[in-house]
Structures are given as structure tokens and as C-alpha cells.
Enzyme design. Structure first.
Site, PDB file in Angstrom:
ATOM      1  N   VAL A 114       0.836  -1.198   0.000  1.00 16.73           N
ATOM      2  CA  VAL A 114       0.000   0.000   0.000  1.00 16.73           C
ATOM      3  C   VAL A 114       0.876   1.255   0.000  1.00 16.73           C
ATOM      4  O   VAL A 114       0.955   1.984  -0.983  1.00 16.73           O
ATOM      5  CB  VAL A 114      -0.958   0.019   1.221  1.00 16.73           C
ATOM      6  CG1 VAL A 114      -1.818   1.283   1.211  1.00 16.73           C
ATOM      7  CG2 VAL A 114      -1.848  -1.220   1.225  1.00 16.73           C
ATOM      8  N   CYS A 115       1.524   1.499   1.122  1.00 16.31           N
ATOM      9  CA  CYS A 115       2.202   2.774   1.343  1.00 16.31           C
ATOM     10  C   CYS A 115       3.473   2.945   0.517  1.00 16.31           C
ATOM     11  O   CYS A 115       3.959   4.070   0.363  1.00 16.31           O
ATOM     12  CB  CYS A 115       2.518   2.935   2.828  1.00 16.31           C
ATOM     13  SG  CYS A 115       1.066   2.742   3.874  1.00 16.31           S
TER      14      CYS A 115
END
Length: 207
Positions: free
Chosen positions: A124-125
């Protein structure tokens, strides 16, 4: 022994230099570490902390970001904060930091087109801003041993997705040596000091 190699133009060098790259560190927060299942947490912490030390030693510009602190999550873990003196935190609500105007502007203000990314979690990040930065024309380098996903499968699939989009995986130690390039150059003691502490801490973990 040969003489010290000449320094190529650090702004246009095809390799990473202290003058042509920016490091973004994303969401190194207690809650994010707790969700990591792809790597031992102690080893991950040592790699992350070394990455911060390397950035400080070579005066790399650092964009440090957190998510949702204003709504109750904790900030950047203290070990990383300690080795990044004076670096401000940019807090976001977006999962994709590239969609946060303040984060993106901080990267753009450096004027550097080699973007080194590390964060939690890989899928995700790290993956989301990596893909967007690549689309925006940046060269993206992902510090593979300073990041982690919620599972091995999640981490590995995200790494494959980024590599297929032309992101380049690197290691913390590889980055440090690429920034120094020659043991005979001025300032090599800064890297020796970082490496001594790094290997000492890893040996302590293993014992």
C-alpha cells in the site's frame, strides 16, 4: 594502489548520489509495524534505522510522512526520529502519499528526479506512490530490506508489481555504498561508522 577515482558530475550521474536523489520515508508508525508479517520486526527496525542514519550522514533530503496521527495514530517510531534530527513530519489521511498535495510538493521542491522510497506496508504505502511517481517521470528506487508487508505473499507481489512498472529494488547497504562510491573519498569515515553500528546490532540480534 590506484588514486582515488574522480567524482563524476553528481547531478547527472546515472547512479544515485547525495546530489541527485531524495528519500521518502512513509508511515513508520507503531501500528504499521504491528501489521508486518513478511520480515522479522527486529531486523526490519535495524534496516530502517540504518536507512535514516545513511540519509543524515550524506545529507540526503528526506520527506518524512505519517498517516492519521491527527486522528489518534502514533507518529514516526522514536528510533527513526532520533536519527533524522530536524526533519518535519507530513501527516496525511491518504493511503497513497502521492495523492497528498503537501507530500508531493515536498518531493517536487527538491528538484530531484531519483526518488528513493521506503515505508510500511509494501503493498500500500510503498507501491501506490511508487507507481504514481513512475507515471510522473521519476526514477523510483525501493529499499527492499527496509520495508515490509502484512504477509510474505503481499510483500513479494507488491515488489513484483513495482518492478514490472520499472521501479528498481535496492538494499540499505547497497544504497550507502552507492552514495560513498570510493573508500578513499572525503567523508568515508561517516559510512564506516554507520556500518560498524549496523553490523554490530545485527550480530546482537542473531545472538
Amino acid at each position: 594502489m590506484s588514486d582515488v577515482t574522480p567524482i563524476r558530475d553528481p547531478a547527472t550521474d546515472s547512479l544515485i548520489t547525495p546530489q541527485n536523489a531524495v528519500l521518502a520515508l512513509i508511515d513508520y508508525q507503531r501500528e504499521q509495524y504491528a501489521g508486518v508479517g513478511s520480515v522479522d520486526h527486529g531486523i526490519l527496525l535495524e534496516h530502517v534505522t540504518m536507512l535514516g542514519r545513511v540519509a543524515t550522514a550524506f545529507a540526503l533530503p528526506v520527506v518524512l510522512s505519517t498517516v492519521y496521527v491527527k486522528h489518534g495514530m502514533t507518529g514516526t517510531n522514536p528510533e527513526l526520529r532520533e536519527v533524522l534530527p530536524g526533519v518535519p513530519e507530513i501527516d496525511r489521511t491518504t493511503m497513497n502519499s502521492w495523492e497528498d498535495p503537501e507530500f508531493r510538493a515536498a518531493v517536487e521542491r527538491t528538484g530531484r528526479r531519483k526518488l528513493i522510497l521506503a515505508g510500511l506496508w509494501t503493498e500500500v504505502c510503498v507501491a501506490f506512490p511508487a507507481l504514481d511517481a513512475l507515471a510522473a517521470g521519476y526514477e523510483v528506487y525501493v529499499v527492499a530490506d527496509a520495508i515490509g508487508g502484512v504477509s510474505v505473499a503481499a510483500h513479494e507481489s507488491a515488489m513484483q508489481r513495482m518492478v514490472q512498472a520499472r521501479a528498481v529494488p535496492i538494499s540499505v547497504l547497497g544504497l550507502a555504498c552507492e552514495l560513498q562510491r570510493d573508500w578513499g573519498r572525503e567523508g568515508a569515515d561517516r559510512l564506516r561508522g554507520v556500518m560498524r553500528e549496523y553490523f554490530g546490532r545485527l550480530r546482537a540480534l542473531k545472538s
